[in-house]
Motif scaffolding. Structure first.
Motif, PDB file in Angstrom:
ATOM      1  N   ARG A 248      -6.923  -3.113   2.979  1.00  0.00           N
ATOM      2  CA  ARG A 248      -5.405  -2.735   2.721  1.00  0.00           C
ATOM      3  C   ARG A 248      -5.361  -3.399   1.317  1.00  0.00           C
ATOM      4  O   ARG A 248      -4.738  -2.503   0.597  1.00  0.00           O
ATOM      5  CB  ARG A 248      -4.254  -3.075   3.537  1.00  0.00           C
ATOM      6  CG  ARG A 248      -4.384  -4.714   3.404  1.00  0.00           C
ATOM      7  CD  ARG A 248      -3.121  -5.318   3.812  1.00  0.00           C
ATOM      8  NE  ARG A 248      -2.699  -7.170   3.913  1.00  0.00           N
ATOM      9  CZ  ARG A 248      -3.157  -7.750   4.612  1.00  0.00           C
ATOM     10  NH1 ARG A 248      -4.507  -6.994   5.650  1.00  0.00           N
ATOM     11  NH2 ARG A 248      -3.249  -8.895   4.145  1.00  0.00           N
TER      12      ARG A 248
ATOM     13  N   VAL B  31       0.734  -1.064   0.477  1.00  0.00           N
ATOM     14  CA  VAL B  31       0.076   0.139   0.102  1.00  0.00           C
ATOM     15  C   VAL B  31       1.120   1.674   0.196  1.00  0.00           C
ATOM     16  O   VAL B  31       0.991   2.242  -0.882  1.00  0.00           O
ATOM     17  CB  VAL B  31      -0.623   0.004   1.005  1.00  0.00           C
ATOM     18  CG1 VAL B  31      -2.018   1.387   1.544  1.00  0.00           C
ATOM     19  CG2 VAL B  31      -1.689  -1.651   1.131  1.00  0.00           C
TER      20      VAL B  31
ATOM     21  N   VAL C 141      -7.499  -1.056  -0.691  1.00  0.00           N
ATOM     22  CA  VAL C 141      -6.933   0.360  -0.529  1.00  0.00           C
ATOM     23  C   VAL C 141      -5.713   0.017  -1.865  1.00  0.00           C
ATOM     24  O   VAL C 141      -5.718   1.104  -2.854  1.00  0.00           O
ATOM     25  CB  VAL C 141      -6.611   0.816   0.180  1.00  0.00           C
ATOM     26  CG1 VAL C 141      -5.263   1.795   0.582  1.00  0.00           C
ATOM     27  CG2 VAL C 141      -7.511   1.305   1.521  1.00  0.00           C
TER      28      VAL C 141
END
Length: 644
Positions: free
Chosen positions: A468, A413, A471
């Protein structure tokens, strides 16, 4: 009435005859002079000249009087060159012949160049002399001739004698190279003597030995500037830089401080010079030693302070050198070397936030150098600080991203987020160098994002999907879109191939983001597998919708939108038949097929209607042109019969 006996008329005719005869003679004399001059020039020069026509015989008075002319100026006979009346240039001029090309001089062998052989012999001679001195001292020690005091004293005397001999040789005009060799040998001998009294015999504390070595180095640099010799300056600086780590191996922090002071003290030696080898000898050993010192995970703050000091020094002097012509222009490649110890300290820092802060500081210093450096036109590649500093800043920022999240599952990320920041900066600033860094980081982020593939394809991994992953997928889509836009604006030569490829990847990644969203929604409803199924159906619908949008765009004039839309629609149908049919079941399969089928039918009908409408509008549209003017219809001579 005849006027043949008129005396006035006879007198006029006689004057005309005399004038014509005089003009003919003048032309003849001029042609003869031009011919004579051309012959003389031909005999004096081997160049070829244009041929000179022989003058014709002058006309006789009878011929002149046979046909009276209305003008008193007679016509030049055939073959006689007559110059134009307003100019007085000669009748014939030599043809311009270009000078013969001079042959290129033969290439000079390298051994005949000025000072090459002498410098090689000086370096080899100095090395052999040092080896001989070492062998002599070793033999004397084995035979018991020299004690410790005699050894150190003889070494000091030998060093001073060599430098003194160099000064004497220097006084002769032809003894420059020999003087440099003697001086370099004397400086190296002095360093060996300092090494003996500091490391071997422990007569002088480490700090005192460092001071002595620094004074020797400064003296060598001053002598090098006086003699205008970069070789002597490199020997003086590089010798102490290589000796210091060996002497102070057990006192690394003190050695690092000494090298930093040496780097600072020898910077003025560059003023008024272009000694790139001296720059490397000043900065590279210090940077490598401080980087190794920071990686040793020292618990004290000394390595961090030393690293920051070197980074500020290198960046500051580099920026100052590009903004002022009086200051030395340093190598741009030394900027990453100067910041490298800060990067090493950030990587090796035991505390995560301290390490992240150091990496951010290193990135900011590099960006500062790239932003403040002012380049003149024609700057050499080794001085292109912005490109080099931005590339190094990309590396430090890429390292800072996983360091901030302490590695683990959030590293991808952070990497994709950093790549997106660089892409946005390239789009806003419209700088090619920033875009190149964004490309490099984007490739790394795209490769790292392949870790999402199992969570998108395998239903068995539905329980392990977390926020995550969503994202990461969303950031990846944004990264691809922004990079495509920035590439088109900054480097138009990459359009449209690169931008279309990036947008295609963005559409595929959007489907993955929809699948991950469905899985997360299913987890909220305690049915992650059902969410996976719904996400796959949603991905198919999203791809179909994107295909429809592309087809509509194709009707507006885009040449690639229609093939792209049809390709995406075909991919959606293949996914529907091969993947959704095998893995989906129940209501999800029904919804997926019904929605996809309706979208395909709507796309076909809408595309056909829009295409027919566009054709009809193209047929009815009046071709462009000037408006027709009024038509003048003449009156018919006879009555016009009525038409049926």
């Amino acid at each position: 009435m005849s006027m043949s006996g008129d005396p006035v008329l006879e007198r006029v005719r006689a004057i005309e005859d005399d004038f014509a005869d005089a003009m003919s003679r003048m032309y003849t004399v001029g042609n003869e002079l031009a011919t004579l001059r051309a012959r003389l020039e031909t005999e004096a020069s081997p160049a070829q000249w244009t041929p000179v026509a022989e003058p014709a015989a002058p006309p006789t008075p009878a011929a002149a009087t046979a046909a009276p002319q209305p003008s008193p100026v007679p016509t030049a006979p055939a073959g006689l060159v007559t110059p134009p009346p307003p100019a007085h240039a000669p009748a014939y001029a030599p043809a311009a012949v270009p000078p013969p090309a001079r042959p290129l001089p033969p290439a000079e062998p390298w051994w005949q160049r000025d000072g090459v052989v002498a410098k090689i012999l000086a370096v080899v001679g100095a090395t052999i002399t040092l080896i001989g001195v070492a062998f002599l001292l070793a033999l004397a020690i084995q035979m018991g001739f020299f004690g410790p005091v005699a050894r150190v004293t003889s070494g000091a005397l030998l060093a001073m004698g060599l430098v003194g001999a160099a000064a004497l040789v220097r006084r002769r005009e032809a003894g420059t190279v020999g003087a440099l060799g003697l001086a370099a040998t004397g400086i190296a001998t002095a360093y060996l003597d300092v090494l003996a009294v500091t490391r071997i015999y422990d007569w002088v504390p480490l700090a005192g030995g460092m001071v002595i070595a620094g004074l020797i180095a400064l003296g060598g640099v001053l002598l090098a500037r006086a003699w205008d010799s970069q070789l002597l300056a490199v020997v003086a600086v590089l010798g102490v830089a290589l000796m210091a780590p060996f002497v102070g191996l057990d006192h690394a922090r003190l050695t690092g401080a000494f090298l930093l002071v040496l780097t600072i003290a020898t910077w003025p030696a560059q003023v008024g010079r272009r000694w790139w080898a001296l720059e490397l000898a000043r900065v590279v050993p210090t940077g490598l030693f401080l980087a190794a010192l920071a990686l040793a995970q020292e618990r004290t703050a000394v390595p961090v302070v030393l690293a920051l000091g070197l980074a500020v020094l290198v960046v500051g002097t580099t920026v100052a050198g590009t903004r002022s012509e009086r200051l030395p222009l340093q190598l741009g490649a030394l900027v990453p070397v100067g910041v490298m110890p800060v990067w090493s300290a950030g990587v090796a820092a035991p505390d995560r936030w301290v390490g992240t802060a150091l990496l951010v500081v290193a990135t900011c210093l590099l960006l500062l150098a790239a932003g403040l450096v002012v380049h003149r036109e024609g700057t050499a590649p080794q001085h292109r600080v912005p490109e080099i500093a931005l590339a190094a800043a990309g590396v430090t920022s890429l390292t800072a991203a996983p360091r901030a999240v302490d590695g683990g599952s959030l590293a991808i990320v952070a990497i994709v987020g950093v790549a997106l920041v660089w892409a946005v900066a390239a789009l806003v600033l419209r700088q090619r160098s920033v875009l190149l860094v964004a490309w490099g980081l984007g490739v790394i982020a795209l490769l790292g994002s392949l870790a999402l593939l199992p969570y998108v394809v395998l239903r068995s991994q539905a329980g392990d999907v977390g926020p995550r992953h969503l994202v990461t997928a969303v950031l990846l889509v944004a990264l691809l879109v922004v990079t495509a836009r920035a590439s088109d604006r900054i480097i138009p030569a990459t359009a449209p191939v690169l931008s279309r490829a990036l947008l295609a990847l963005a559409v595929v990644s959007t489907g993955g983001a929809v699948v991950v969203s469905g899985v997360l929604l299913g987890q909220l409803l305690d049915d992650p597998r059902g969410g996976f199924t719904a996400g796959q159906a949603g991905a198919t619908v999203v791809w179909m919708a994107a295909a429809a949008l592309l087809l509509l765009r194709g009707l507006r004039g885009s040449t690639i939108a229609v093939p792209a839309g049809l390709t995406l629609a075909a991919a959606s149908v293949v996914k529907l038949l091969l993947f959704d049919l095998a893995f989906l079941g129940g209501l999800a399969r029904v919804v997926s097929f019904i929605v996809a089928g309706l979208l395909l039918l709507g796309m076909g009908a809408g595309y056909a209607q829009a295409l027919e409408r566009s054709r009809r509008e193209g047929t009815d549209r009046t071709p462009p042109g000037p408006p027709p003017g009024p038509v003048d219809n003449p009156t018919a001579p006879t009555p016009i019969p009525p038409t049926v």
